[in-house]
Design a protein around this motif. Structure first.
Motif, short mmCIF file in Angstrom:
data_model
loop_
_atom_site.label_atom_id
_atom_site.label_comp_id
_atom_site.label_asym_id
_atom_site.label_seq_id
_atom_site.Cartn_x
_atom_site.Cartn_y
_atom_site.Cartn_z
N SER A 1 16.46 1.18 55.75
CA SER A 1 15.80 1.46 54.47
C SER A 1 14.83 0.35 54.07
O SER A 1 13.90 0.59 53.30
N ALA A 2 15.01 -0.87 54.60
CA ALA A 2 14.08 -1.96 54.30
C ALA A 2 12.69 -1.67 54.84
O ALA A 2 11.71 -2.28 54.40
N SER B 1 11.73 -12.45 62.75
CA SER B 1 11.69 -12.26 61.29
C SER B 1 10.54 -11.33 60.96
O SER B 1 9.40 -11.55 61.42
N ILE B 2 10.83 -10.29 60.18
CA ILE B 2 9.80 -9.32 59.78
C ILE B 2 9.63 -9.41 58.27
O ILE B 2 10.60 -9.26 57.51
N ILE B 3 8.40 -9.69 57.86
CA ILE B 3 8.10 -9.91 56.44
C ILE B 3 7.10 -8.86 55.99
O ILE B 3 6.02 -8.72 56.59
N LEU B 4 7.45 -8.09 54.96
CA LEU B 4 6.58 -7.06 54.42
C LEU B 4 6.16 -7.44 53.01
O LEU B 4 7.02 -7.62 52.13
N LEU C 1 13.73 0.89 65.22
CA LEU C 1 13.24 -0.48 65.34
C LEU C 1 13.59 -0.99 66.73
O LEU C 1 14.75 -0.94 67.14
N LYS C 2 12.58 -1.47 67.46
CA LYS C 2 12.81 -1.99 68.80
C LYS C 2 12.35 -3.43 68.88
O LYS C 2 11.17 -3.72 68.65
N LEU C 3 13.26 -4.32 69.18
CA LEU C 3 12.95 -5.73 69.38
C LEU C 3 13.37 -6.06 70.81
O LEU C 3 14.46 -6.58 71.06
N SER D 1 13.88 -8.15 57.53
CA SER D 1 14.74 -8.07 58.71
C SER D 1 14.70 -9.39 59.47
O SER D 1 13.63 -10.01 59.58
N LYS D 2 15.87 -9.78 59.98
CA LYS D 2 15.95 -10.95 60.85
C LYS D 2 16.96 -10.62 61.94
O LYS D 2 18.16 -10.52 61.67
N GLN D 3 16.46 -10.40 63.14
CA GLN D 3 17.29 -9.95 64.25
C GLN D 3 16.96 -10.74 65.50
O GLN D 3 15.81 -11.15 65.71
#
Length: 338
Positions: free
Chosen positions: A261-262, A283-286, A246-248, A292-294
């Motif tokens: 795992s999310a 914020s990533i919403i699936l 994951l790259k932010l 995820s919130k980073q």
């Protein structure tokens, strides 16, 4: 002065004979002084003079030799007398894409196989001395099969718009015939009204449409490209989540050292993905669930493009891009022609 290892050996042998010691000890002191001076000269002469350099005098520019892709870019460099054996050009935000320069070299070329907004950097002894933007647009949506080192570019008849973006049955059959896993990528690189990456939102739906044999992980990734960095959001089956990252922008979470795992799911089923960035917090919403919130620290610049990559093959149903007030900036429904 602290004795060097070679001196310590000499001093430990010297006491064997007192008479010899009296003759050798002054010589050892003299030799150690010479060694220290020589060593200091070597260290100082090998150091780069980048500490107090005026970077405004350094020349670092580029020009592309063609339009479209692939695209060769010529870099011109003048370091104004800086001497180092560790000079390189970093072609983009990806630190693995570099060109090593020899001392005194003033020109170099780099090939760009994908569209993007690249931040080229001249780096000496690990220090960025100068950088500039290099924009290679796609113009419209395009697709590649990502062979290494040169991708296969699909023509417009092989990219289908019929309410979703996908490839023709012929391309799927070609992918199935491959013995090694290949990645199909869709690209769109263009300006979006100077939209800041600090505050924006993306709404999209996509899925893997073929992931068998060597493409069994069915990995699907969304890339949000920016002028100074990128966001890469991966999805894959549970058994392969350790292989994705994951790259932010500057906040990078490798799957081998972080619990991602999310981001494990069944990518063959349509995935509704929302990305919301507020003051550099992502914020990533699936499928309606926050996974995820980073936060990230460095400015990623303006949003300038998107990529969807699929291990195997995939399709995209829609893409919406909005600014911080929720105003729609881009709305792609994949109708008409690519």
């Amino acid at each position: 002065a602290t004795p060097l290892p070679e001196q310590s050996q000499a001093l430990s042998i010297a006491p064997i004979a007192v008479g010899i010691k009296k003759r050798i000890f002054p010589a050892a002191i003299l030799a150690s002084s010479v060694l220290i001076v020589v060593f200091g000269f070597i260290v100082l002469s090998g150091k780069s003079s980048t500490a107090n350099i005026d970077t405004s005098s350094i020349l670092f520019k580029s020009r592309s030799l063609s339009e479209g892709l692939p695209n060769t870019v010529v870099f011109n460099v003048d370091l104004k007398g800086i001497k180092s054996k560790n000079i390189k050009i970093q072609q983009s935000w990806d630190s693995t894409k570099t060109i090593l320069l020899q001392p005194g070299q003033t020109e170099a070329t780099g090939v760009y196989y994908n569209p993007g907004y690249f931040r080229a950097k001249i780096i000496v002894d690990g220090k960025i001395l100068k950088e500039h933007d290099l924009f290679i647009p796609s113009g419209k949506w395009m697709a590649t099969i990502d062979h290494e080192p040169v991708p296969t570019y699909l023509n417009s008849s092989e990219l289908i718009f019929d309410g979703s973006m996908h490839v023709s049955p012929k391309i799927i059959n070609d992918l199935k015939a491959e013995k090694e896993p290949l990645t199909l990528t869709y690209h769109l690189v263009r300006p979006f009204n100077n939209l800041s990456s600090d505050n924006f939102s993306v709404e999209t739906r996509f899925q893997n449409t073929w992931g068998e044999g060597p493409a069994i992980c069915k990995t699907a990734k969304l890339f949000i490209l920016c002028t100074k960095g990128a966001f890469i959001i991966p999805f894959t089956i549970p058994g392969c989540v350790g292989e994705v990252n994951l790259k932010l922008n500057d906040n990078i979470l490798p799957g081998r050292s972080n619990d991602l795992s999310a981001f494990s799911t069944n990518p063959s089923v349509p995935m509704n993905v929302n990305i919301e960035v507020r003051n550099r917090e992502v914020s990533i919403i699936l499928n309606g669930k926050l996974i995820s919130k980073q936060a990230y620290a460095e400015d990623a610049g303006n949003v300038v493009g998107f990529r969807y990559s699929f291990l195997g093959a995939g399709k995209v149903a829609y893409l919406k891009l909005s600014d911080k007030s929720g105003t729609l900036v881009f709305d792609e429904k994949f109708t008409g022609k690519p």
